[in-house]
Each structure stands twice: as structure tokens, then as C-alpha cells.
Design an enzyme around this catalytic site. Structure first.
Site, mmCIF file in Angstrom:
data_model
loop_
_atom_site.group_PDB
_atom_site.id
_atom_site.type_symbol
_atom_site.label_atom_id
_atom_site.label_comp_id
_atom_site.label_asym_id
_atom_site.label_seq_id
_atom_site.Cartn_x
_atom_site.Cartn_y
_atom_site.Cartn_z
ATOM 1 N N HIS A 147 -14.230 -19.529 8.730
ATOM 2 C CA HIS A 147 -15.312 -20.499 8.897
ATOM 3 C C HIS A 147 -16.358 -20.429 7.780
ATOM 4 O O HIS A 147 -17.120 -21.367 7.594
ATOM 5 C CB HIS A 147 -15.931 -20.420 10.293
ATOM 6 C CG HIS A 147 -16.864 -19.279 10.526
ATOM 7 N ND1 HIS A 147 -16.446 -18.021 10.806
ATOM 8 C CD2 HIS A 147 -18.214 -19.209 10.537
ATOM 9 C CE1 HIS A 147 -17.477 -17.224 10.980
ATOM 10 N NE2 HIS A 147 -18.574 -17.920 10.817
ATOM 11 N N ASP A 198 -36.907 -23.176 -7.636
ATOM 12 C CA ASP A 198 -36.446 -23.116 -6.249
ATOM 13 C C ASP A 198 -35.873 -24.432 -5.744
ATOM 14 O O ASP A 198 -36.521 -25.476 -5.863
ATOM 15 C CB ASP A 198 -37.660 -22.683 -5.393
ATOM 16 C CG ASP A 198 -37.429 -22.890 -3.928
ATOM 17 O OD1 ASP A 198 -36.296 -22.683 -3.475
ATOM 18 O OD2 ASP A 198 -38.385 -23.280 -3.228
ATOM 19 N N HIS A 236 -14.288 -13.297 4.890
ATOM 20 C CA HIS A 236 -15.417 -14.137 4.457
ATOM 21 C C HIS A 236 -15.919 -13.762 3.053
ATOM 22 O O HIS A 236 -16.076 -14.616 2.190
ATOM 23 C CB HIS A 236 -16.596 -14.002 5.425
ATOM 24 C CG HIS A 236 -16.250 -14.310 6.857
ATOM 25 N ND1 HIS A 236 -15.287 -15.208 7.214
ATOM 26 C CD2 HIS A 236 -16.768 -13.845 8.032
ATOM 27 C CE1 HIS A 236 -15.210 -15.276 8.537
ATOM 28 N NE2 HIS A 236 -16.095 -14.455 9.057
ATOM 29 N N ALA A 273 -13.958 -20.504 22.274
ATOM 30 C CA ALA A 273 -13.791 -21.858 22.785
ATOM 31 C C ALA A 273 -15.111 -22.387 23.334
ATOM 32 O O ALA A 273 -15.533 -23.506 23.036
ATOM 33 C CB ALA A 273 -12.722 -21.859 23.874
ATOM 34 N N LYS A 333 -19.030 -23.516 5.256
ATOM 35 C CA LYS A 333 -20.500 -23.487 5.138
ATOM 36 C C LYS A 333 -20.933 -24.262 3.893
ATOM 37 O O LYS A 333 -20.291 -24.186 2.839
ATOM 38 C CB LYS A 333 -21.006 -22.044 5.072
ATOM 39 C CG LYS A 333 -20.739 -21.308 6.395
ATOM 40 C CD LYS A 333 -21.581 -20.091 6.555
ATOM 41 C CE LYS A 333 -21.188 -19.350 7.833
ATOM 42 N NZ LYS A 333 -22.121 -19.457 8.915
#
Ligand SMILES: NC(=O)C1=CN([C@@H]2O[C@H](COP(=O)(O)OP(=O)(O)OC[C@H]3O[C@@H](n4cnc5c(N)ncnc54)[C@H](OP(=O)(O)O)[C@@H]3O)[C@@H](O)[C@H]2O)C=CC1
Ligand SMILES: O=C1O[C@H](COP(=O)(O)O)[C@@H](O)[C@H](O)[C@H]1O
Length: 553
Positions: free
Chosen positions: A214, A445, A276, A56, A218
Site C-alpha cells: 500500500h 517549502d 514498503h 477488511a 501513497k
């Protein structure tokens, strides 16, 4: 002479940056209003359960502040923290202050945000505390049908009672909706995860549940779908004919740092790989979804996961970090077992590598290597798609002469998730200026920091919380995905828990575990160690500077 002063049409870099950011925010706000689900004039209440806790303080309150500051939240909104601790909202803001990053010119807006917040003390299993919370919410929002969002920033042992009591006592009156954001870990194994899913399905319909991972918020993870399906050139080679191996890597340069109480019960496979890395894998390998709709994407992810057999013990390497007594860095001298929050004789892995096979037409025989470790030499997350050797021996003589490895380097497409988001394609080129075919490795790149200067990439939590306001579930985990991910790792977790796999000690700060590299090589992933990233080649960046840059971002 200051050019900006003399030319009224020119802007300073920071102005340009601000304008670029403003344009992006404007576009986002437009998208949000177009999607319409945040319904700006309806009242909303955002509840933070576990408001006194670590997540939090570090993520949820700061994210809510940034979303409020940037004008993404509905106008009529209140935030209510809930936990057992006898503290006040002022204490919560004091603790979160250093993560909020409030600029001086934002003070007034911040004050308004603070005034929209309140805190309620209560237990997680006491009915009357939830009734009181409901009364408080109605009083604050002056509307019993305000839409309600509940963020469970809580340890999993209280999920069941909390979700039951929220559903029983804190549902809004129609047409208000309820959305429940559940943090990982979603269970500890297949059985407990199914039990939790069953429990949730008794109190909520699936549309009301948002299982947050999460990593799905991303930037680079969200970009995988576009990169794969919006570029024909890639879709032609995205299969076993061209790809030799895929490796998905997560590295951290910190240990458990006092989170051992939680971590020790879970370990790195449950903490990072089952969620993940498995999520990333499913997006990298799934078939093309019918549309960008959440359900279509999630259907394809599940189909893919179903093609993966449970991991075999011989395809697993696990390790635990020990202190490096010779290190000048005090943190590196502390091993996992030195963490006071970790039991003395713990055998919980802090490093793991799992090699998976996807039994379908596209991928059969291609190893998918999932590697994650804490207390290593750097913080990094990336996806490496390694292509097969160039066939034919045309350059053999030239290579033998010039390259100690005696073979051409493989092409590799790298998506760097963090830090410094980038996509680069490692290729062989003729060394410029040489007379013969001297071959060297280079890259095409796309480093975001160079190409998209001034573009602010929102934090993963900002995107995901905004998704919940908008009712978009693309980036959330469905219960069947979860079930499949647990199925794949379940037998290995059992062996790990029964201490049946060798646990390899590694020193804090090392590059990795040699046994893991050997296993990856045996399955066909070739690491030559001859390629240098452009910044390292030019000597323009040292790893310490890199770290400093990252910290300041
Ligand atoms: N911290 C992080 O960086 C991340 C956390 N998560 C997940 O978020 C959730 C919350 O994590 P985090 O904030 O670190 O956890 P904390 O340990 O800080 O717990 C949050 C709050 O829950 C209450 N609490 C703690 N332990 C217990 C317990 N045994 N029984 C009942 N209540 C308890 C405490 O509040 P009080 O005593 O005041 O009621 C505490 O402030 C977890 O599921 C975690 O896995 C996910 C990603 C990252
Ligand atoms: O979920 C988790 O993720 C963090 C790493 O997140 P990142 O966004 O900083 O890469 C990890 O430290 C933690 O152990 C795990 O629970």
C-alpha cells in the site's frame, strides 16, 4: 456583512473545496473511461476473502464504499464477502461503520451500496464451499462471464489453498477476466516467497496477480518519479557526486496493539522494511525508465535491486520496545512483551536499521539507510536526501562564531510521505537583517496542505483498488522485485531468527535508538539537530496539536 451572500459570484471556502474535489473526481473518471479497462457496462464481482477480519473492516470495505460513492466503480457490480465466521453482512458493516465515515447526506447512496453486498460462509480449503461461492456469484451477477476481482485479506497460511480453489472453481467464463489481489507478507523469507510464487504461477498467469504494497499507493511515493525525472535541476545532482547519504524513515507512535500474533512471527524487517521501505528505495535510486508503463518502471526497479548486496550484520541495528513506567500515558507503560498476543520471551525486533550499498556507477559509496520502528515518539514516514558539504572554507570564521557545530549544515531534500505531505529543501541563508554573514538554516517549502488547499488526496487503498479495476500494474510488486528484496534481507533475517544479533531495548515513546544514530553517522549521514521545521520555529504547532490535526484528516 456576509460577502458570500452579497456577491452571487463568490463562493464559500467549503463550496470551493467541494468544487475542486469534484473537478478532480471528474478528471479521474475521465481518465478511467479513457483507459477503458473498467468497462462500465460489464458486470463485475468483487470478492473479499477474510471479510470478517481487521483489514477488511478497516480498509477494504471503507475503500469500496468511497470508490462507489465517488462514482469510480462500474455500474454493474456486486461485492461478496467470504470467511469461516458464522456472521452476516450486517455484522460486517456494523464493525466497519466507524471507518466508513458516512456523512448524513450520503445515507441514500450508502444504502444502495449496502444492498450490493452479501456474505458467504465457507472454509478456506473445502472444494464444495468454493463451488457454492461460484454458484452464488453467478446467481447474483446473473452472468457467468462477469469480471471477478478477489481480495485476499487473509493470513498467509491459507493463501495456497485459497488461490488454488479460486482458480479451480471460481474463474469466470470467457471473456470475463480474473484478478487476484494478494496482501503482504509474500512469504517469510526468500525460500517461502519463491514457493508461494511458484504455487501462484501454477494457477494464474502473472497478469492476473496483483501483489499489493500500500505504500506504492501513497501520494508522495507516487510523486518520487515525477520529482526525479521531470526536473532537470534534480536529475543533475541525483548521484554520488552530490549526495552524501539517503535515509528512508518509518516511525509509528503505537505498539502492536493486539496484532502481536501476526507481528511476532514476522518482525519489523519483514513487516515494513523488506516491502514498503525497499520499494521506496528502488524508486528513489533506479535509473530513468523508458516510459511510464508499468513494465518499464518495474524493470528499472529490479535492475537497481540487483546491484545491492545482502546486508552485512555490522550494518544492522535491531531493538525491541519496553514499557516506560514513568510515562503518564498508559499505553507507553506497556512494553512489547506485555502485549498478551506476544509470547513471553519473544526476541522479535520492533525497531531496525539496515544500511545498504548500491554497487553501481551512480551510487557506489552512498549509504542508503532504512530505518523503521514501532512505539516511538511520533508517526512519520519520510525520505531524506542529504547533500555533500559545500566545498571551500569561505564561511569558516563566521560559522565558528555563530554555530556551535562549527560547520555549515548540509542541504537536505526531504519528501514527507506522511503525515502532512510535503517536499522541502533545507538550505543555508544569511540571517535576514544581520550585518555580517550570520548563516542560518531555512527551507524552500512545498507543503501540500498550503499549496493544494481543498485537494483531496485519495487513500492509498483507493488508488490501488482502482488500479486493479483498470488493469494497471504500475503500483504493484512483480515476482522478480520480490525475490530481489528478499535476497537482500534474507541472511540478516536468519541471524535475527537465530537470535545472533544484539537486541537493544528502548523505551516506548523515545526518538530512536542511539546505536542506530551512531551507525548512520559513521556511514556519513550527519544529523545536527539544529534545524527546526517552520511550524516548530514559529511555535504555531505543538506535537499534540499536530497529532490532533492528523487524526481529523
Ligand atoms: N490489518 C492491517 O492493518 C493490515 C493487514 N495486512 C495483511 O492483510 C492480511 C489480513 O490481515 P488482517 O485482516 O489483519 O488479519 P486477521 O487476523 O483479521 O485475519 C483475517 C481473517 O482471516 C481468518 N483467519 C484468521 N486467522 C486464521 C487462521 N489461522 N487460519 C485461517 N483463517 C484465519 C479470520 O476469518 P474467519 O475465521 O472468519 O475465517 C479473520 O477474520 C494479512 O496478510 C496481513 O498481513 C496488511 C496491511 C495492514
Ligand atoms: O503494512 C503495514 O503498514 C502499517 C503502517 O501503514 P501506514 O499506512 O499507516 O503507514 C503498519 O502499522 C503495519 O504494521 C504494517 O503491516
Amino acid at each position: 456583512m456576509d460577502e458570500n451572500k452579497s456577491n452571487p459570484h463568490s463562493t464559500s471556502t467549503s463550496q470551493t473545496t467541494r468544487e475542486t474535489a469534484d473537478c478532480i473526481f471528474e478528471r479521474l473518471r475521465f481518465q478511467i473511461t479513457r483507459l477503458g479497462s473498467a468497462t462500465p457496462l460489464t458486470s463485475h464481482i468483487f470478492f473479499i476473502f477474510g471479510a470478517s477480519g481487521d483489514l477488511a473492516k478497516k480498509k477494504i470495505y471503507p475503500t469500496l464504499w468511497w470508490l462507489y460513492r465517488d462514482g469510480f466503480l462500474p455500474e454493474r457490480i456486486r461485492f461478496i464477502g467470504y470467511a469461516r465466521s458464522q456472521i452476516t453482512i450486517a455484522t460486517i458493516f456494523e464493525h466497519a461503520a466507524k471507518y466508513m465515515k458516512v456523512e448524513n447526506h450520503e445515507r441514500e447512496t450508502f444504502q444502495k451500496f449496502v444492498e450490493l453486498n452479501s456474505y458467504c460462509v465457507g472454509h478456506y480449503d473445502v472444494e464444495k464451499d468454493f463451488q457454492h461461492l461460484n454458484d452464488e456469484a453467478n446467481r447474483l451477477s446473473k452472468q457467468e462471464s462477469a469480471h471477478r476481482l478477489f481480495y485476499l485479506a487473509l493470513p498467509p497460511n491459507v493463501y495456497e489453498s485459497v488461490t488454488e480453489l479460486i482458480s479451480k472453481h471460481c474463474r469466470p467464463k470467457p471473456p470475463g477476466w480474473i484478478r487476484l489481489i494478494v496482501e503482504k507478507p509474500f512469504g517469510k523469507d526468500l525460500q517461502s516467497s519463491n514457493k508461494l510464487s511458484e504455487h501462484l504461477s501454477k494457477c494464474y498467469v502473472e497478469e492476473e496477480i496483483y501483489r499489493i504494497d500500500h505504500y506504492l499507493g501513497k501520494e508522495m511515493v507516487q510523486n518520487i518519479i515525477v520529482l526525479r525525472f521531470a526536473n532537470h535541476i534534480l536529475s543533475r545532482v541525483w548521484n554520488r557526486d552530490s549526495i552524501a547519504a539517503v535515509i528512508i524513515i518509518f516511525k509509528e507512535d503505537i505498539g502492536t496493539q493486539g496484532r502481536g500474533g501476526y507481528f511476532d512471527q514476522f518482525g519489523i524487517i519483514r513487516d515494513v522494511i523488506q516491502n514498503h521501505l525497499m520499494q521506496i528505495l528502488s524508486i528513489v535510486a533506479m535509473e530513468k525508465p523508458r516510459s511510464t508503463k508499468g513494465e518499464d518502471i518495474r524493470d528499472e526497479k529490479v535492475k537497481l535491486l540487483r546491484c545491492i548486496s545482502p546486508v552485512k550484520p555490522e550494518d544492522v541495528v535491531i531493538g525491541q520496545y519496553i514499557g516506560d513506567k514513568d510515562s503518564g500515558d498508559v499505553e507507553h507503560q506497556q512494553g512489547y512483551l506485555d502485549d498478551k498476543t506476544v509470547p513471553d520471551n519473544s526476541t522479535t525486533p520492533t525497531y531496525a536499521q539496515l544500511i545498504l550499498n548500491i554497487n553501481n556507477e551512480r551510487w557506489a559509496g552512498v549509504p542508503f539507510i532504512l530505518r523503521a520502528g514501532k512505539a516511538l515518539n511520533e508517526k512519520k514516514a519520510e525520505i531524506r536526501i542529504q547533500f555533500r558539504d559545500a566545498p571551500g572554507a569561505m564561511f569558516d570564521e563566521d560559522i565558528r562564531e555563530n554555530d556551535p557545530n562549527g560547520r555549515l549544515a548540509r542541504d537536505e531534500l526531504v519528501m514527507r510521505v506522511q503525515p502532512n505531505e510535503a517536499i522541502y529543501l533545507k538550505l543555508n541563508t544569511k540571517r535576514p537583517g544581520e550585518m555580517g554573514f550570520i548563516i542560518e538554516e531555512t527551507e524552500l517549502d512545498l507543503t501540500y496542505g498550503d499549496r493544494y488547499q481543498g485537494v483531496k488526496l485519495p487513500d492509498a487503498y483507493e488508488r490501488l483498488i482502482l488500479d486493479v479495476f483498470m488493469g494497471s500494474k504500475i503500483n504493484f510488486v512483480r515476482s522478480d522485485e520480490l525475490q530481489e528484496a528478499w535476497r537482500i534481507v534474507d541472511p540478516i533475517l536468519e541471524l535475527v531468527d537465530q537470535k545472533k544479533l544484539p537486541l537493544i531495548p528502548y523505551k516506548f515513546g523515545v526518538f530512536g535508538i542511539p546505536e542506530a544514530f551512531e551507525a548512520a553517522a559513521k556511514h556519513g549521514y550527519i544529523f545536527r539537530g539544529t534545524y527546526l521545521w517552520k511550524d516548530e520555529r514559529s511555535g504555531s504547532i505543538t506535537s499534540k496539536e499536530q497529532k490532533k490535526k492528523e487524526k481529523n484528516r
